[in-house]
Design an enzyme around this catalytic site. Structure first.
Site, PDB file in Angstrom:
ATOM      1  N   ALA A  10       0.848  -1.196   0.000  1.00 44.72           N
ATOM      2  CA  ALA A  10       0.000   0.000   0.000  1.00 44.72           C
ATOM      3  C   ALA A  10       0.886   1.250   0.000  1.00 44.72           C
ATOM      4  O   ALA A  10       2.102   1.163   0.167  1.00 44.72           O
ATOM      5  CB  ALA A  10      -0.911  -0.012   1.229  1.00 44.72           C
ATOM      6  N   LYS A  15       8.313   1.338  -0.287  1.00 49.42           N
ATOM      7  CA  LYS A  15       8.762   0.548  -1.437  1.00 49.42           C
ATOM      8  C   LYS A  15       9.961   1.198  -2.121  1.00 49.42           C
ATOM      9  O   LYS A  15      10.919   0.528  -2.489  1.00 49.42           O
ATOM     10  CB  LYS A  15       7.610   0.390  -2.440  1.00 49.42           C
ATOM     11  CG  LYS A  15       6.434  -0.415  -1.895  1.00 49.42           C
ATOM     12  CD  LYS A  15       5.332  -0.605  -2.927  1.00 49.42           C
ATOM     13  CE  LYS A  15       4.624   0.674  -3.300  1.00 49.42           C
ATOM     14  NZ  LYS A  15       3.910   1.315  -2.173  1.00 49.42           N
ATOM     15  N   ASP A  83      10.526   1.258 -10.338  1.00 51.39           N
ATOM     16  CA  ASP A  83       9.716   1.966  -9.348  1.00 51.39           C
ATOM     17  C   ASP A  83       8.333   2.264  -9.938  1.00 51.39           C
ATOM     18  O   ASP A  83       8.203   2.461 -11.147  1.00 51.39           O
ATOM     19  CB  ASP A  83      10.424   3.280  -8.971  1.00 51.39           C
ATOM     20  CG  ASP A  83       9.882   3.893  -7.691  1.00 51.39           C
ATOM     21  OD1 ASP A  83       9.493   3.135  -6.783  1.00 51.39           O
ATOM     22  OD2 ASP A  83       9.849   5.135  -7.593  1.00 51.39           O
ATOM     23  N   GLU A  84       7.307   2.289  -9.106  1.00 46.88           N
ATOM     24  CA  GLU A  84       5.934   2.607  -9.544  1.00 46.88           C
ATOM     25  C   GLU A  84       5.506   1.714 -10.720  1.00 46.88           C
ATOM     26  O   GLU A  84       4.911   2.176 -11.697  1.00 46.88           O
ATOM     27  CB  GLU A  84       5.809   4.083  -9.929  1.00 46.88           C
ATOM     28  CG  GLU A  84       6.225   5.062  -8.840  1.00 46.88           C
ATOM     29  CD  GLU A  84       5.237   5.166  -7.675  1.00 46.88           C
ATOM     30  OE1 GLU A  84       4.183   4.504  -7.732  1.00 46.88           O
ATOM     31  OE2 GLU A  84       5.545   5.891  -6.716  1.00 46.88           O
ATOM     32  N   ALA A  85       5.798   0.427 -10.604  1.00 50.78           N
ATOM     33  CA  ALA A  85       5.571  -0.506 -11.713  1.00 50.78           C
ATOM     34  C   ALA A  85       4.097  -0.656 -12.073  1.00 50.78           C
ATOM     35  O   ALA A  85       3.758  -1.102 -13.171  1.00 50.78           O
ATOM     36  CB  ALA A  85       6.155  -1.871 -11.362  1.00 50.78           C
ATOM     37  N   CYS A 141      -2.131   0.196   8.874  1.00 52.41           N
ATOM     38  CA  CYS A 141      -3.302   1.039   8.587  1.00 52.41           C
ATOM     39  C   CYS A 141      -3.126   2.411   9.243  1.00 52.41           C
ATOM     40  O   CYS A 141      -2.638   2.505  10.375  1.00 52.41           O
ATOM     41  CB  CYS A 141      -4.546   0.345   9.130  1.00 52.41           C
ATOM     42  SG  CYS A 141      -6.055   1.324   9.029  1.00 52.41           S
ATOM     43  N   CYS A 181      -6.627  -0.763   6.454  1.00 52.46           N
ATOM     44  CA  CYS A 181      -7.087  -2.154   6.493  1.00 52.46           C
ATOM     45  C   CYS A 181      -8.491  -2.188   5.890  1.00 52.46           C
ATOM     46  O   CYS A 181      -9.097  -1.140   5.628  1.00 52.46           O
ATOM     47  CB  CYS A 181      -7.085  -2.658   7.934  1.00 52.46           C
ATOM     48  SG  CYS A 181      -8.342  -1.903   8.976  1.00 52.46           S
TER      49      CYS A 181
END
Ligand SMILES: [Zn+2]
Length: 194
Positions: A10, A15, A83-85, A141, A181
């Site tokens: 998320a 990432k 990145d940002e695939a 979350c 969540c």
């Protein structure tokens, strides 16, 4: 062959920080990485790969709509980092699959699994179909302590329900998307409807 990896998570799951750390580790070992990003993501300037923690660096390759990776650039490369695939076209993911098999270069893709409507992005769908390794990058979350699995879109302090007809791709500042969540997502959008 080498492997095609999809590391999804998320928003706010670090990432890009993870990607930059992998790039750093390869370079520490005198290995070459090629960093690729879609041209669609221009939040931080067209060619910057930047984490929310503040680390950033220039992408080696920026792919715009209709672009393919120039395979002459793969000579001597030890790893491809994407990145940002989620924003890549399915046929570019097909090319990355080909690169991992034929060029024996591992390809590690980072991206969101779904948009704020909880629908797969095209690039993510193709990665889920093709990747050897699918790994979740976890985050909490924004409203409780459960693991976040969705991205809640907030506009002017209000949650945007999934049937909203606004643009799906609306890259903006950090506060517009929150990791949630399933329970908190449902609670927020029902309050938005009422
Ligand atoms: Zn929650």
């Amino acid at each position: 062959m080498a492997k095609l990896y999809f590391r999804y998570g998320a928003v706010g799951s670090a990432k890009t920080l993870n990607l930059l750390a992998v790039a750093h580790n390869y370079r520490q070992q005198q290995k070459r990485v090629l960093i690729i990003k879609p041209g669609l993501d221009t939040r931080f300037g067209a060619s910057q790969v930047r984490s929310r923690a503040g680390l950033e660096q220039e992408a080696d390759v920026v792919l715009h709509a209709g672009d393919q990776i120039d395979e002459s650039r793969l000579a001597g490369v030890d790893c491809l980092l994407v990145d940002e695939a989620q924003f890549l076209e399915a046929r570019v993911i097909d090319q990355l699959r080909h690169v991992a098999i034929e060029f024996r270069i591992p390809v590690i893709c980072y991206g969101l699994r779904t948009d704020y409507r909880r629908r797969l992005f095209p690039g993510s769908q193709r990665l889920l179909e093709l990747a050897d390794s699918i790994e979740e990058v976890k985050t909490t979350c924004a409203f409780c302590n459960k693991k976040a699995i969705y991205n809640l879109k907030m506009v002017a302090g209000r949650a945007v329900p999934p049937d909203d007809l606004g643009p799906v791709v609306d890259l903006g500042c950090e506060e517009k998307y929150l990791p949630t969540c399933a329970g908190c997502y449902a609670a927020k959008i029902s309050r938005a409807d009422g």
